[in-house]
Every structure is written in structure tokens, then in C-alpha cells.
Design an enzyme around this catalytic site. Sequence first.
Site: not given
Ligand SMILES: NC(=O)c1ccc[n+]([C@@H]2O[C@H](COP(=O)([O-])OP(=O)(O)OC[C@H]3O[C@@H](n4cnc5c(N)ncnc54)[C@H](OP(=O)(O)O)[C@@H]3O)[C@@H](O)[C@H]2O)c1
Length: 256
Positions: A147, A160, A164
Site C-alpha cells: 500500500s 497497518y 505494508k
Molecule cells: N482498498 C484499498 O484502498 C487498498 C489500498 C492499498 C492497499 N490495499 C491492499 O489491497 C489488498 C486487498 O484489499 P481489498 O481492498 O481488495 O480488500 P477487499 O475487497 O475487502 O477483499 C479482501 C479479500 O481478502 C479476503 N480475506 C480477508 N481476510 C482474509 C484472511 N484472513 N485470509 C484469507 N483471505 C482473507 C476476503 O475474503 P473473505 O472475507 O472471504 O476472507 C477478500 O477476498 C490488501 O492487501 C490491502 O491492504 C487496499
Amino acid sequence: MELFDLSGKVAVITGSSRGIGKAIAERLAEHGAKVVISSRKAGPCDEAAAEINAKYGAGRAMAVPANIASKEDLQRLVDETNAAWGRIDILVCNAASNPYAGPMAGISDEQFEKILQNNVISNHWLIQMVSPQMLERKDGSVIIVSSIGGLRGNALIGAYNISKAADMQLARNLAVEWGPSNVRVNTIAPGLVQTDFAKYLWENPELLKQVTEPAPLKRIGQPDEIAGAAVYLASPASAYMTGQTLVVDGGITIAW
Ligand SMILES: NC(=O)c1ccc[n+]([C@@H]2O[C@H](COP(=O)([O-])OP(=O)(O)OC[C@H]3O[C@@H](n4cnc5c(N)ncnc54)[C@H](OP(=O)(O)O)[C@@H]3O)[C@@H](O)[C@H]2O)c1
């Protein structure tokens, strides 16, 4: 096409039932890879895999539910993939946790430990489970979804962000260890993306304004806008790139 061709490759993507992970899985499949969809819940994994199979042909996606907090689950994810498809060429460590928002003084040990466990140590576990076969073949790409938080101080999500930043360093260390065996390790650093994970940020009009106003592109990102970076890092197009962090953030980190 060859530059981004992933035909014959097998990719495991954690957290790929929705959000950024799902978008990455879809685009890797579009470029020819067979993809393993994984998250904690079987139902959404099955649905995401079925969508990809319907679009790109039967046998292009399979679902293996696994909680990244569990070493046993991660080993089963690797074992079931190897048993079904015989190899893992691309590993995307995408799933992460953030159970706390607020100043560092207020975080409990349990919350901090969960963040470090799921966002750093679990990535280390899974990468170590997959890397021996990559090192033996002298070919592999590991991608960690970090991130822009890992590049910045922040009063709301400090723990967090520490995790990262550690992911970026994990990639640098492993890139040095494994470069001689042609196994590459890079991270992607997204800015704010419209997913469930970040809903508490983009649903708040004040916070949304703080993020979009200084950004050159004046908006937050969509999951699919992160997927191209993963296709690049997984494919021959990035053959000379390792240990790096690819920032995909609408320009917010370069704006003053
Ligand atoms: N969205 C943002 O603004 C943003 C910005 C920078 C970085 N990121 C990074 O992007 C990545 C993905 O985030 P996202 O925004 O796409 O989130 P999201 O839409 O909430 O999706 C998260 C995914 O991870 C799974 N998950 C959550 N906890 C888990 C666990 N303990 N074990 C296995 N699977 C798990 C969830 O499914 P289940 O609930 O079924 O497990 C879902 O498939 C993360 O690393 C996050 O830090 C996100």
C-alpha cells in the site's frame, strides 16, 4: 502479446473472492494463466472461480478456501494447487487485515499482532512454501500487494502502514536472495481503491476529499485499475524488475 502472455502459468492469489485480488485473478486468467481463488469463505471463492471458468473456459480457475492466519490452511492451499495443476509460477500475496484505526497509543497488542501476522508473517510463510519449486525451475514471480501507506506516516492507520512497509522490505530481501535463481519478488502499492476493505475511508466525505483533492487524477481507484500492474509483474514484460514497489495511486504520492 508475448510480452504479457501467461499461457501455461499457474497463479495463486490470496484474498481473490472480491476486490483487488479478484480483479487480479480475472486479468491473470485473461492473459492465459490458470488461477487459484482463495479467501476464508468457500461460497464467494466458488462463485469467483465459476465466473472465470464461464468466461475463459472450464479448468481455468479453481477455489481453495484458506485463512492466511493459519499455516495449515496455507500449506493446504499450496498442496491442493500442486496436486491439481502440478506447479505454482505466480504467487500474489494480496489478502491482509486491518482491525484498528487510530493513534498507535490506542492499539492493543492483539490488534498489532494480528496486523503483523496476517500482513507480514503469513506472506513470509506462504512465499517460503511456494519458493522451493520456483528456485528449482529458475523461474517465478512473487507479488505482494502492499500500500502507499507503507511509504507514508499516517495518524489513523499507523500499524497497518508499518506492516505494508515491512512487505516492501520483505520483497527487497527476497529479491536479493533469489535473484541469482531468476525468482523475482515485487510489491504493488495501491492508493485508495473502492473496495469493502477501505469503505470506512471512502464512505466518509471528509476523508474522501482529503484523498481526492491533492491527487492529480482527482479520484480514487477501482480494483481493476490495480490488476494491470499485477499482469505486468507476473509476465515476461517485467523480466528485469525485482525488489521494487510499483505505485498505482492516481499520483497522490508525487503531488505536493
Ligand atoms: N482498498 C484499498 O484502498 C487498498 C489500498 C492499498 C492497499 N490495499 C491492499 O489491497 C489488498 C486487498 O484489499 P481489498 O481492498 O481488495 O480488500 P477487499 O475487497 O475487502 O477483499 C479482501 C479479500 O481478502 C479476503 N480475506 C480477508 N481476510 C482474509 C484472511 N484472513 N485470509 C484469507 N483471505 C482473507 C476476503 O475474503 P473473505 O472475507 O472471504 O476472507 C477478500 O477476498 C490488501 O492487501 C490491502 O491492504 C487496499
